[in-house]
Motif scaffolding. Structure first.
Motif, PDB file in Angstrom:
ATOM      1  N   ASN A 167     -12.644   1.547  11.206  1.00  0.00           N
ATOM      2  CA  ASN A 167     -13.714   1.043  10.340  1.00  0.00           C
ATOM      3  C   ASN A 167     -13.357   1.208   8.866  1.00  0.00           C
ATOM      4  OD1 ASN A 167     -15.214   0.337  12.535  1.00  0.00           O
ATOM      5  ND2 ASN A 167     -16.493   2.172  12.525  1.00  0.00           N
ATOM      6  N   ALA A 168     -12.799   2.378   8.540  1.00  0.00           N
ATOM      7  CA  ALA A 168     -12.425   2.639   7.142  1.00  0.00           C
ATOM      8  C   ALA A 168     -11.327   1.675   6.699  1.00  0.00           C
ATOM      9  CB  ALA A 168     -11.963   4.084   6.988  1.00  0.00           C
ATOM     10  N   LEU A 169     -10.399   1.375   7.628  1.00  0.00           N
ATOM     11  CA  LEU A 169      -9.323   0.439   7.290  1.00  0.00           C
ATOM     12  C   LEU A 169      -9.851  -0.967   7.076  1.00  0.00           C
ATOM     13  CD1 LEU A 169      -6.230   1.375   9.454  1.00  0.00           C
ATOM     14  CD2 LEU A 169      -6.435   1.363   6.967  1.00  0.00           C
ATOM     15  N   GLU A 170     -10.851  -1.327   7.855  1.00  0.00           N
ATOM     16  CA  GLU A 170     -11.461  -2.645   7.693  1.00  0.00           C
ATOM     17  C   GLU A 170     -12.086  -2.757   6.296  1.00  0.00           C
ATOM     18  OE1 GLU A 170     -11.271  -5.261   9.563  1.00  0.00           O
ATOM     19  OE2 GLU A 170     -12.598  -6.416   8.220  1.00  0.00           O
ATOM     20  N   THR A 171     -12.777  -1.710   5.890  1.00  0.00           N
ATOM     21  CA  THR A 171     -13.382  -1.689   4.548  1.00  0.00           C
ATOM     22  C   THR A 171     -12.296  -1.717   3.473  1.00  0.00           C
ATOM     23  OG1 THR A 171     -15.114  -0.310   5.503  1.00  0.00           O
ATOM     24  CG2 THR A 171     -15.044  -0.432   3.112  1.00  0.00           C
ATOM     25  N   ARG A 189      -1.424   0.738  12.016  1.00  0.00           N
ATOM     26  CA  ARG A 189      -2.402  -0.345  11.930  1.00  0.00           C
ATOM     27  C   ARG A 189      -2.056  -1.307  10.787  1.00  0.00           C
ATOM     28  NH1 ARG A 189      -4.078   0.707  16.450  1.00  0.00           N
ATOM     29  NH2 ARG A 189      -6.243   1.098  16.998  1.00  0.00           N
ATOM     30  N   LEU A 190      -1.670  -0.750   9.637  1.00  0.00           N
ATOM     31  CA  LEU A 190      -1.343  -1.589   8.482  1.00  0.00           C
ATOM     32  C   LEU A 190      -0.103  -2.422   8.757  1.00  0.00           C
ATOM     33  CD1 LEU A 190      -1.993   0.856   5.500  1.00  0.00           C
ATOM     34  CD2 LEU A 190      -3.363  -1.132   6.140  1.00  0.00           C
ATOM     35  N   VAL A 245       1.151  -5.481   6.299  1.00  0.00           N
ATOM     36  CA  VAL A 245       1.033  -4.895   4.967  1.00  0.00           C
ATOM     37  C   VAL A 245       2.307  -4.091   4.736  1.00  0.00           C
ATOM     38  CG1 VAL A 245      -0.243  -3.219   3.567  1.00  0.00           C
ATOM     39  CG2 VAL A 245      -1.467  -4.715   5.150  1.00  0.00           C
ATOM     40  N   GLU A 246       2.854  -4.204   3.528  1.00  0.00           N
ATOM     41  CA  GLU A 246       4.029  -3.398   3.219  1.00  0.00           C
ATOM     42  C   GLU A 246       3.570  -1.992   2.856  1.00  0.00           C
ATOM     43  OE1 GLU A 246       7.691  -3.213   0.023  1.00  0.00           O
ATOM     44  OE2 GLU A 246       6.404  -4.990   0.073  1.00  0.00           O
ATOM     45  N   VAL A 247       4.064  -1.019   3.586  1.00  0.00           N
ATOM     46  CA  VAL A 247       3.608   0.353   3.353  1.00  0.00           C
ATOM     47  C   VAL A 247       4.753   1.201   2.798  1.00  0.00           C
ATOM     48  CG1 VAL A 247       2.597   2.411   4.400  1.00  0.00           C
ATOM     49  CG2 VAL A 247       1.969   0.153   5.278  1.00  0.00           C
ATOM     50  N   CYS A 248       4.516   1.842   1.666  1.00  0.00           N
ATOM     51  CA  CYS A 248       5.483   2.793   1.116  1.00  0.00           C
ATOM     52  C   CYS A 248       4.925   4.181   1.377  1.00  0.00           C
ATOM     53  CB  CYS A 248       5.654   2.603  -0.391  1.00  0.00           C
ATOM     54  SG  CYS A 248       6.111   0.937  -0.861  1.00  0.00           S
ATOM     55  N   HIS A 249       5.599   4.907   2.252  1.00  0.00           N
ATOM     56  CA  HIS A 249       5.041   6.212   2.625  1.00  0.00           C
ATOM     57  C   HIS A 249       5.693   7.365   1.862  1.00  0.00           C
ATOM     58  CE1 HIS A 249       3.146   9.389   4.683  1.00  0.00           C
ATOM     59  NE2 HIS A 249       4.272   9.850   5.188  1.00  0.00           N
ATOM     60  N   VAL A 284       0.849  -1.199   0.000  1.00  0.00           N
ATOM     61  CA  VAL A 284       0.000   0.000   0.000  1.00  0.00           C
ATOM     62  C   VAL A 284       0.883   1.246   0.000  1.00  0.00           C
ATOM     63  CG1 VAL A 284      -1.609   1.340   1.431  1.00  0.00           C
ATOM     64  CG2 VAL A 284      -1.949  -1.125   1.164  1.00  0.00           C
ATOM     65  N   VAL A 285       0.513   2.218  -0.814  1.00  0.00           N
ATOM     66  CA  VAL A 285       1.195   3.516  -0.802  1.00  0.00           C
ATOM     67  C   VAL A 285       0.361   4.477   0.027  1.00  0.00           C
ATOM     68  CG1 VAL A 285       1.843   5.512  -2.212  1.00  0.00           C
ATOM     69  CG2 VAL A 285       2.373   3.206  -3.014  1.00  0.00           C
ATOM     70  N   THR A 286       1.017   5.205   0.933  1.00  0.00           N
ATOM     71  CA  THR A 286       0.314   6.284   1.635  1.00  0.00           C
ATOM     72  C   THR A 286       0.929   7.598   1.171  1.00  0.00           C
ATOM     73  OG1 THR A 286       1.794   6.122   3.559  1.00  0.00           O
ATOM     74  CG2 THR A 286      -0.262   4.887   3.668  1.00  0.00           C
ATOM     75  N   LEU A 287       0.077   8.585   0.988  1.00  0.00           N
ATOM     76  CA  LEU A 287       0.535   9.883   0.479  1.00  0.00           C
ATOM     77  C   LEU A 287      -0.042  10.997   1.346  1.00  0.00           C
ATOM     78  CD1 LEU A 287       1.840  11.744  -1.648  1.00  0.00           C
ATOM     79  CD2 LEU A 287      -0.255  11.496  -3.013  1.00  0.00           C
ATOM     80  N   ALA A 288       0.867  11.734   1.990  1.00  0.00           N
ATOM     81  CA  ALA A 288       0.450  12.878   2.805  1.00  0.00           C
ATOM     82  C   ALA A 288       0.448  14.119   1.921  1.00  0.00           C
ATOM     83  CB  ALA A 288       1.403  13.043   3.987  1.00  0.00           C
ATOM     84  N   GLY A 289      -0.729  14.680   1.733  1.00  0.00           N
ATOM     85  CA  GLY A 289      -0.882  15.752   0.746  1.00  0.00           C
ATOM     86  C   GLY A 289      -0.863  17.158   1.305  1.00  0.00           C
TER      87      GLY A 289
END
Ligand SMILES: Cc1cc2nc3c(=O)[nH]c(=O)nc-3n(C[C@H](O)[C@H](O)[C@H](O)COP(=O)(O)O)c2cc1C
Length: 191
Positions: free
Chosen positions: A163-167, A26-27, A32-36, A3-8
């Protein structure tokens, strides 16, 4: 899963990136592999002068291509999302979000602008061909208790993010089941 996370936000540290930090923890717990990424990873001139050959941009596009989903966070600026984030999104290839699940997060000074993600950001994510854009999470500034040090969020906001992460999680799995070969990035084996 990747998953990519992007702080805008043009600012760092920032309230909207505090939401992302919470989500990242949480990820990571779910392996989960997170690329921030955050806007500060890009040279301002590259964004302002639309330098499509920017090395940071190329790396970002590559990581996006190899990801399953994107979580993007933005502050509300002038009843829309941050212009600096738009400057980055403008440089992405037309189908940059093809096959991706996208979860948008936003913070704002007033709940009067809580729909900014829906009417401003989501159409752009859709233009980038996101496969599924989930219902986002909006937090007003009073719900981000601390963002300068270790992020601290109200229990209500934490619950909405959970909840949003679960979805998001379910959508990622659905995506894998629906079209495993089409979506699997090259060189990444099934977990
Ligand atoms: C230039 C600017 C414009 C803003 N415009 C709005 C706005 O139209 N509506 C709103 O609810 N909040 C607005 N805010 C408040 C921010 O959205 C809010 O403080 C947000 O949490 C900041 O996020 P950040 O710390 O991640 O940058 C604005 C803030 C700035 C600096």
């Amino acid at each position: 899963m990747r998953v990519v996370t992007l702080a805008g936000s043009p600012r760092f540290p920032s309230r909207s990136s505090a939401l992302l930090e919470y989500v990242r923890e949480r990820l990571n717990a779910q392996e989960v592999e997170v690329c921030h990424w955050h806007l500060q990873n890009f040279a301002p001139e590259d964004l302002i002068y639309a330098r499509f050959d920017s090395p940071a941009l190329q790396t970002f596009i590559e990581q996006l291509k190899e990801s399953d989903g994107l979580i993007v966070a933005t502050p509300v600026y002038k009843a829309a999302y941050a212009g600096a984030l738009k400057a980055l999104l403008d440089l992405l290839p037309e189908r940059a979000l093809e096959g991706k699940v996208v979860l948008p997060l936003a913070t704002g000074g007033t709940v009067a602008h809580m729909l900014a993600v829906d009417y401003a950001l989501k159409p752009v994510l859709s233009a980038l061909k996101a496969q599924e854009i989930l219902y986002g999470v909006f937090a007003d500034d009073t719900q981000v208790l601390d963002y300068q040090h270790k992020p601290s969020l109200t229990p209500n906001l934490q619950m909405r993010l959970d909840n949003a992460l679960e979805t998001f999680w379910q959508a990622l799995h659905r995506r894998e089941i629906q079209a495993p070969d089409f979506h699997r990035p090259q060189g990444i084996a099934h977990a």
